[in-house]
Design a protein around this motif. Structure first.
Motif, short mmCIF file in Angstrom:
data_model
loop_
_atom_site.label_atom_id
_atom_site.label_comp_id
_atom_site.label_asym_id
_atom_site.label_seq_id
_atom_site.Cartn_x
_atom_site.Cartn_y
_atom_site.Cartn_z
N LEU B 129 0.52 -1.48 0.50
CA LEU B 129 0.41 -0.22 -0.03
C LEU B 129 0.94 0.96 -0.06
CD1 LEU B 129 -2.97 1.05 0.61
CD2 LEU B 129 -2.65 1.26 2.93
N SER B 130 0.32 2.16 -0.44
CA SER B 130 1.15 3.70 -0.99
C SER B 130 1.31 4.42 0.69
CB SER B 130 0.44 4.70 -1.67
OG SER B 130 -0.72 4.73 -0.96
N VAL B 131 1.99 5.22 1.02
CA VAL B 131 2.21 5.85 2.28
C VAL B 131 1.20 7.12 2.10
CG1 VAL B 131 3.79 7.66 3.04
CG2 VAL B 131 5.08 5.68 1.67
N ALA B 132 0.81 7.36 1.24
CA ALA B 132 -1.00 8.37 1.02
C ALA B 132 -1.69 7.63 1.57
CB ALA B 132 -0.98 8.87 0.11
N ASP B 133 -1.86 6.21 1.43
CA ASP B 133 -2.77 5.40 1.61
C ASP B 133 -3.06 4.85 3.01
OD1 ASP B 133 -3.37 4.02 -0.96
OD2 ASP B 133 -5.17 5.17 -0.17
N ASN B 134 -1.57 4.74 3.31
CA ASN B 134 -1.62 4.28 4.80
C ASN B 134 -1.87 5.88 5.66
OD1 ASN B 134 -1.20 1.72 5.66
ND2 ASN B 134 0.76 1.87 5.06
N MET B 135 -1.16 6.76 5.33
CA MET B 135 -1.59 8.03 5.98
C MET B 135 -2.98 7.84 6.18
SD MET B 135 0.17 10.21 7.59
CE MET B 135 2.14 10.21 7.47
N PHE B 136 -4.32 8.03 5.57
CA PHE B 136 -5.07 8.38 5.42
C PHE B 136 -5.69 6.92 6.89
CE2 PHE B 136 -9.21 10.53 4.41
CZ PHE B 136 -10.23 9.34 3.82
N ARG B 137 -5.18 5.88 6.41
CA ARG B 137 -6.44 5.31 6.84
C ARG B 137 -5.53 5.85 8.58
NH1 ARG B 137 -2.81 -0.07 6.97
NH2 ARG B 137 -5.02 -0.74 7.83
N PHE B 138 -4.36 5.99 8.99
CA PHE B 138 -4.25 6.25 10.63
C PHE B 138 -4.72 8.07 10.92
CE2 PHE B 138 -1.68 2.53 11.77
CZ PHE B 138 -1.44 2.14 10.41
N THR B 139 -4.93 8.47 9.88
CA THR B 139 -5.93 9.89 10.41
C THR B 139 -7.21 8.54 10.71
OG1 THR B 139 -4.08 10.40 8.51
CG2 THR B 139 -6.41 11.81 9.66
N MET B 140 -7.60 8.28 9.79
CA MET B 140 -9.49 8.25 10.46
C MET B 140 -8.90 7.42 12.33
SD MET B 140 -11.33 6.09 7.18
CE MET B 140 -10.25 5.12 6.60
N ILE B 141 -8.16 6.29 12.07
CA ILE B 141 -7.58 6.04 13.66
C ILE B 141 -7.98 7.00 14.52
CG2 ILE B 141 -5.66 4.94 14.75
CD1 ILE B 141 -7.58 2.80 13.56
N LEU B 142 -7.50 7.70 14.08
CA LEU B 142 -7.04 9.60 15.31
C LEU B 142 -8.03 9.29 15.29
CD1 LEU B 142 -5.02 10.84 16.73
CD2 LEU B 142 -4.44 12.66 14.59
N PHE B 143 -8.53 10.11 14.76
CA PHE B 143 -9.57 10.88 14.38
C PHE B 143 -11.28 10.36 15.08
CE2 PHE B 143 -7.80 14.78 13.48
CZ PHE B 143 -7.55 14.81 12.68
N GLY B 144 -10.63 9.03 14.82
CA GLY B 144 -11.57 7.96 15.32
C GLY B 144 -11.97 7.79 16.79
N GLY B 145 -10.23 7.60 17.54
CA GLY B 145 -10.49 7.22 18.58
C GLY B 145 -10.62 8.29 19.51
N LEU B 146 -10.13 9.40 18.99
CA LEU B 146 -10.48 10.98 19.95
C LEU B 146 -12.03 11.23 20.15
CD1 LEU B 146 -7.21 13.33 18.88
CD2 LEU B 146 -7.23 11.52 21.13
N GLY B 147 -12.28 10.67 18.80
CA GLY B 147 -13.56 11.35 18.66
C GLY B 147 -14.21 12.06 17.65
#
Lengths: 249, 507
Positions: B129-147
């Motif tokens: 997977l590309s770095v951009a796609d991975n960055m987006f996955r973890f951005t979603m995790i970050l915002f989902g986790g914090l709310g």
């Protein structure tokens, strides 16, 4: 046979001569040295592990000493390869007697779903090297590599190799890169006793099947045009929305 | 009693959902910039496209109600409940276009899993997977986790509409770190930034020592730090944390996961120097007792296995898996295959029960929550005391949670309601898995993993899984993240709104 031979030599003597002649011919043909499979075949890199026997790919190390039939090595193997008219070695030797050096080719996807049957078994897997070479924690001479199946299943297996064995790896698979395709033969552990219980292959022999490659993606403006258009439309809508909002105040 | 949504309610809800969609369009600038920086032109173009689509859709929704209005409680519940799904629907567009998902539904599943911090992934060929796609996955995790709401409030996305308190509490957060909601959200974001920064620095150094290239080491450290602290569970490599073969990284991640499963309110108290608050809290005591009991049971169950008989293996692999399950992170340092073949059934189900209970309330962890379990046990104590005491006695059961409190029937009822709802959802998900032909213990495990947002999977969640089961699991993740009340209230409102008899009565 000519009449004078028939008159000169009795039947029983002729029969004995026939037997002796036939025996000599058989003995001569058996005494021609045949090469072991794999000689003069560059690139396989397959090394016979010392002292181990290989019987249909299933190795019982404890039985290795007791198994007299399948001793690995060149004992009893006739020397010299049959050659074609150009003098090239024939890679496949049909005269080779069946022995116990057959390696059980295992799919990585099969190991990904392995049960205890595969534990402590000798396996040979082929896959793409992906990610990175990870140095082993407490052993400076060893490292970990991850092999991914090339059958589209994305199954993976971890291999524990020496750093020398990984010298042939020229590329590690990632985005835009296809990793080296590696063939690893070694013992598979479902729960490795040496590495706190992970599933791994302790590689004995490693060979490069094909080199990796970089997949270039040239820059093209055209791929950005649809996105740019949509963003422009979105920005225009936002501006219009703000205008309406200000008007309502 | 039940009020239906009016057209005005729908317009206000649509307006605020549009605000969140516009915010998500800005979020897609992160993978866009990363893609451009790494020369990943095709992924960058996808996020430009996805951002454009989200921006247009969000702005069109805002046109429903041009003049911003203050959000009522019912409207806030609807916005919060629908935000997770609406954002996932648009976030999955660029992911699906990456070619790493067999269907759009699979991409949606991953986005829901990321936003709800479940961490179960059905992406194909993650390691390429590309770095951009991975960055987006973890951005979603970050915002989902914090709310999502927390992030939006801390960035002032909702402006001065005064709707912050309604939205904040409807996201399952009843406790304010500080009286002001916006300051609370900013505190949460600040704590997260500090912890992630420290963890990233340490893990980067460890990865470089292990032989990973510096840029890859930095990215991987950043991603696993985010995923560990917000108890998300996504990892950049298919083999999860096992990929790193590093006890030091595993130890650091265990600390990170435990920190992430502690309530942010308690974080705030510890930050101010009041460490006793942490030790006296009912949640802390419940978690410690539960973890000790669960670890002993798990170790005993696993030691029976002929394969996992080595104490070092049990300690290293077992302890990490227990903490990963307890914090509902979903990191693994064993293969999915080992979970079902090498683990005994007792150890396997113990992991499931650990996930079912989960971490602390007011944290990023999922599950029933330790505080509710503690309150239920206190209630049992109270019942026994009442049974033994004379009729004229008045039983008072105190407990400590950010101050001395008295156990009241309302608190017990709330805890019991959510507990029962979680258990019912576990059962429904398990029955769904069994109905699809899967092994019962695996179906139970998977159902618990989805509802508790635990993310440890046994193979049912995989590319090509049945569509109906995929939808059920998505609903379970969604419901578990919002802790039922918000979502059930939303469902009731929607059902009532479509009831014609109510229209006649109210007209």
């Amino acid at each position: 046979m000519s009449s004078w031979v028939r008159r000169a030599v009795p039947h029983c003597v002729r029969a004995w001569w026939a037997v002796i002649t036939l025996s000599c011919v058989v003995a001569l043909s058996l005494s021609v040295p045949l090469p072991a499979y794999g000689d003069d075949n560059p690139g396989t890199g397959i090394e016979e592990p010392p002292g181990e026997t290989l019987d249909a790919g299933v190795v019982e190390p404890d039985q290795a000493a007791d198994n007299g039939e399948g001793e690995a090595g060149s004992e009893g193997q006739p020397s010299g390869l049959p050659t074609d008219g150009d003098g090239n070695a024939n890679d496949i030797n049909f005269q080779q007697l069946p022995d116990s050096s057959f390696i059980y080719d295992t799919a990585i996807s099969a190991l990904a779903g392995a049960d205890s049957y595969y534990n402590n078994q000798m396996v040979q897997v082929t896959g793409e090297v992906i990610g990175d070479r990870i140095n082993a924690e407490f052993d400076p001479d060893h490292c970990w590599i991850t092999l991914q199946a090339t059958d589209g299943s994305s199954a993976q297996v971890i291999a524990y190799l020496t750093k020398d064995q990984t010298s042939g790896i020229d590329s590690y698979g990632a985005y835009g890169r296809r990793g080296t395709i590696l063939q690893v033969r070694g013992t598979y552990y479902l729960v490795c006793p040496d590495h706190e219980g992970i599933s791994d292959i302790h590689g004995d022999a490693v060979s490069v099947v094909s080199a990796g490659e970089v997949i270039e993606t040239p820059f093209r403006w055209s791929v950005f045009i649809p996105g740019l258009l949509l963003v422009l439309i979105g920005v225009a809508l936002v501006v219009f929305y703000r205008y309406l909002q200000e008007r309502q105040r | 009693m039940w009020q239906r949504f009016t057209l005005y309610d729908l317009r206000v809800i649509g307006h605020y959902l549009g605000v969140l969609l516009q915010f998500s369009a800005i979020l897609m600038a992160v993978p866009l910039v990363v893609g451009l920086a790494f020369g990943e032109w095709e992924p960058a173009s996808r996020y430009l496209l996805g951002g454009g689509i989200a921006l247009i859709a969000g702005t069109l929704l805002r046109f429903l109600q041009v003049a911003p209005a203050r959000l009522g409680r019912r409207q806030a519940l609807a916005v919060t409940g629908l935000a997770w799904i609406i954002l996932a629907l648009f976030a999955s567009i660029p992911m699906w276009l990456s070619g790493h998902y067999t269907t759009y539904l699979d991409a949606l599943f991953d986005c829901v899993s990321g936003l709800t911090t479940t961490g179960a992934s059905i992406i194909v060929d993650l390691d390429h997977l590309s770095v951009a796609d991975n960055m987006f996955r973890f951005t979603m995790i970050l915002f989902g986790g914090l709310g999502l709401i927390v992030i939006a409030l801390s960035f002032g996305v909702f402006g001065k509409s005064g709707s912050g308190a309604s939205l904040f509490s409807s996201e399952g957060r009843s406790e304010h770190v500080v009286p002001n909601v916006v300051q609370t959200t900013q505190f949460i974001a600040r704590i997260t930034a500090i912890v992630v920064l420290i963890a990233t620095s340490i893990i980067t150094v460890l990865c470089i020592i292990m032989g990973i290239e510096p840029v890859r080491a930095l990215l991987q450290a950043f991603w696993v730090s985010i995923s560990g602290f917000v108890t998300g569970g996504f990892t950049p490599m298919s083999s999860s944390i096992l990929y790193y073969h590093s006890f030091a990284i595993e130890l650091l991640l265990m600390i990170l996961m435990i920190l992430g499963s502690i309530s942010f309110v308690v974080h705030s108290e510890v930050w101010k120097g009041r460490i006793k608050v942490f030790y006296r809290d009912i949640e802390t005591k419940t978690m410690i007792v539960w973890i000790i009991v669960a670890t002993v049971v798990f170790t005993a169950a696993l030691s029976v296995s002929p394969l996992f008989s080595d104490m070092l293996a049990i300690l290293r692999r077992g302890l990490f898996m227990v903490i990963s399950a307890f914090t509902t992170t979903g990191f693994q340092i064993i293969t999915t295959n080992q979970l079902t073949t090498a683990f005994t059934s007792g150890a396997f189900l113990t992991i499931a029960m650990i996930m079912a209970i989960g971490g602390g309330a007011g944290s990023t962890a999922g599950g029933i929550k330790a505080s509710r379990v503690g309150i239920i046990f206190k209630s049992i104590t109270s019942t026994i005391k009442e049974a033994l005491a004379p009729d004229s006695a008045r039983i008072i059961v105190p407990y400590y949670h950010l101050g001395r409190r008295i156990l009241t029937p309302e608190i017990v009822r709330e805890a019991m309601t959510v507990f029962v709802l979680f258990v019912v959802t576990y059962v429904i998900g398990a029955l769904a898995g069994i109905a699809h032909g899967y092994d019962a213990s695996q179906a139970i495990f998977e159902s618990i993993a989805m509802t508790s947002n635990g993310g440890l999977v046994t193979g049912i969640v995989s590319p090509g899984m049945p569509v109906s089961l995929e939808l059920i699991y998505m609903a379970q993740m969604w419901v578990g993240r919002l802790e039922f009340v918000t979502l059930l209230a939303l469902v009731v409102e929607i059902v009532v709104s479509f009831n014609p008899r109510r229209w006649k009565r109210q007209s």
